[in-house]
Design a protein around this motif. Structure first.
Motif: not given
Length: 358
Positions: A120-141
Motif C-alpha cells: 500500500a505504501l508503494l502504491v500511495e507513493a506512486q499515486r503522489l508522484a503521478d498527482e504531482d505531474v497532473a497538478l503541475n500541468r493544471r497549474m501551468a495552464y
C-alpha cells in the motif's frame, strides 16, 4: 524522464543527480530510506515537490527495509524513518507532507498484514508522484493566462521538471506559454550560491528551445528598473496562511524590486506547499547550509582562506509584495488569508473528482 521514480524491475527508487547537471546526466539507485535522506540533504534532489515525492518513496523503502513481522513493529520502524527523513531539510513543507501522507496509509487498520502495508505504501507513493505531474500541468495552464505575446519573464532558481516529479511550477508556466505558441523571452537569474538557474533552468530552457539570457543575480534590479521585464515568476518551498512566501534566497529582493517598479510578481505554488498552520512567514524555519557553498564555486575557492560566510538557503517574501499566487485550483489574489484557504479546499475537490473518476 521523471526526476524521481520507482524502478519496478529492480524494486529501487531512482533520482537524477542534479548536482552533476548540465554536464552529466546520472540516475543512481536508492535502496534505503537513509540514502534518500542523505540525497535530500546533499541536494541530489531539490525543489519542494520533488523532495516530497522522494520522501514518499523513501517511506516505501523504509517499509521494505523493516524486518518487522507484525504491524505494530512496522509502524514503529516507519515512525523512525519519518523522523530521519523529515530532519533532512526543514524549510520545504512538502517533505513532511509526503512522509505524513504515507504514515496515514500505514496506519489504516484495514491493511491486515505487514506485506499489505508495504504494498500500500508503494502504491500511495506512486499515486503522489503521478498527482504531482497532473497538478503541475493544471497549474501551468492557469499561470499561462498571465503571459502575453512578447513578454519577458524574470525567473529565479529552478522550478522546472527538475524541481518536481515532472513538468514544473513557475517554469512549467513558461513551458505552457511556449507550448501555446506565445513568443516569450526569459531572464534567468544564475541563483548563487549553488547556481540552480545557471546549471538547471538554463539547461531545461535550452532543451525546450525557449529563448533566454542568463543574468547575474544582482543584475535583476537593473532590468526591472529599465522596463525590460513584464512578469516575475518564482516558486515556493512553503507558503504561510497570510500569503508570505519562503523560497530560494534572493526571492525577497525580487519581490521588493518588482513592487517598486510596478512589475507583477507571482509565486507558482501547488497547494501542498501552502501551510495553513503557519499564520505568517516569520514562523517558517530557514535552513542555513554549509558556508563552503558561498566560499567556493564547485571545488574552486573564490575567497581568502580562513574567512567565514553565512549561507541561508531561503528567504521570506512578505505577502504585500505578492501580486497573486498561482495554484492548481486557480490564481489566488488578496486577501490571502481567506482566499488561500478556499484554494486549498477547491484543490481537495479537484483531487476527489480525479480519484473518483468524476
Amino acid at each position: 524522464m521523471r526526476t524521481v521514480y520507482w524502478d519496478y524491475d529492480r524494486d529501487v527508487m531512482k533520482m537524477i543527480d542534479q548536482r552533476l547537471l548540465p554536464f552529466e546526466v546520472r540516475v543512481p539507485d536508492y535502496a534505503t530510506y537513509q540514502e534518500v535522506a542523505q540525497a535530500i540533504r546533499d541536494m541530489v534532489v531539490r525543489g519542494a515537490p520533488a523532495i516530497g515525492a522522494a520522501a514518499a518513496f523513501g517511506m516505501a523503502l523504509a517499509a521494505r527495509q523493516s524486518r518487522a513481522t507484525d504491524r505494530l513493529t512496522l509502524l514503529r520502524d516507519l515512525e523512525e524513518a519519518a523522523r530521519h527523513l523529515e530532519a533532512a531539510r526543514p524549510t520545504a513543507v512538502n517533505l513532511a507532507w509526503g512522509v505524513r501522507r504515507l504514515l496515514r496509509v500505514a496506519a489504516d487498520e484495514e491493511l491486515e498484514s505487514v506485506d499489505d502495508v508495504r504494498d500500500a505504501l508503494l502504491v500511495e507513493a506512486q499515486r503522489l508522484a503521478d498527482e504531482d505531474v497532473a497538478l503541475n500541468r493544471r497549474m501551468a495552464y492557469h499561470g499561462a493566462e498571465l503571459v502575453s505575446e512578447g513578454d519577458t519573464i524574470l525567473h529565479h532558481c529552478n522550478t522546472g521538471a527538475l524541481a518536481t516529479v515532472d513538468w514544473g511550477t513557475a517554469l512549467g508556466v513558461i513551458f505552457a506559454a511556449h507550448e501555446q505558441g506565445k513568443r516569450i523571452h526569459v531572464l534567468v537569474d544564475e541563483t548563487r550560491p549553488r547556481l540552480q538557474g545557471a546549471r538547471l533552468t538554463a539547461w531545461e530552457l535550452q532543451q525546450k528551445g525557449i529563448p533566454f539570457d542568463l543574468i547575474a543575480d544582482n543584475a535583476a534590479g537593473h532590468f526591472l528598473r529599465a522596463g525590460a521585464v513584464n512578469l516575475v515568476l518564482v516558486g515556493s518551498d512553503r507558503t504561510a496562511a497570510n500569503g508570505d512566501v519562503a523560497n530560494k534566497i534572493g526571492t525577497y529582493m525580487l519581490g521588493v524590486l518588482a513592487k517598486e517598479n510596478g512589475v507583477p510578481f507571482y509565486p507558482v505554488v501547488p497547494t501542498s506547499t501552502i501551510d495553513l498552520n503557519l499564520a505568517t512567514g516569520d514562523l517558517i524555519p530557514i535552513e542555513e547550509r554549509d558556508m563552503d557553498e558561498v566560499l567556493r564555486v564547485g571545488d574552486q575557492p573564490i575567497a581568502p582562506a580562513g574567512i567565514t560566510a553565512r549561507n541561508p538557503a531561503f528567504d521570506v517574501t512578505p505577502h504585500r509584495y505578492v501580486t497573486g499566487i498561482v495554484t492548481e485550483a486557480g490564481i489566488v489574489y488578496p486577501p490571502f488569508e481567506k482566499n488561500l484557504r478556499a484554494a486549498v479546499e477547491r484543490a481537495k475537490q479537484i483531487q476527489w473528482s480525479v480519484d473518483s473518476g468524476q
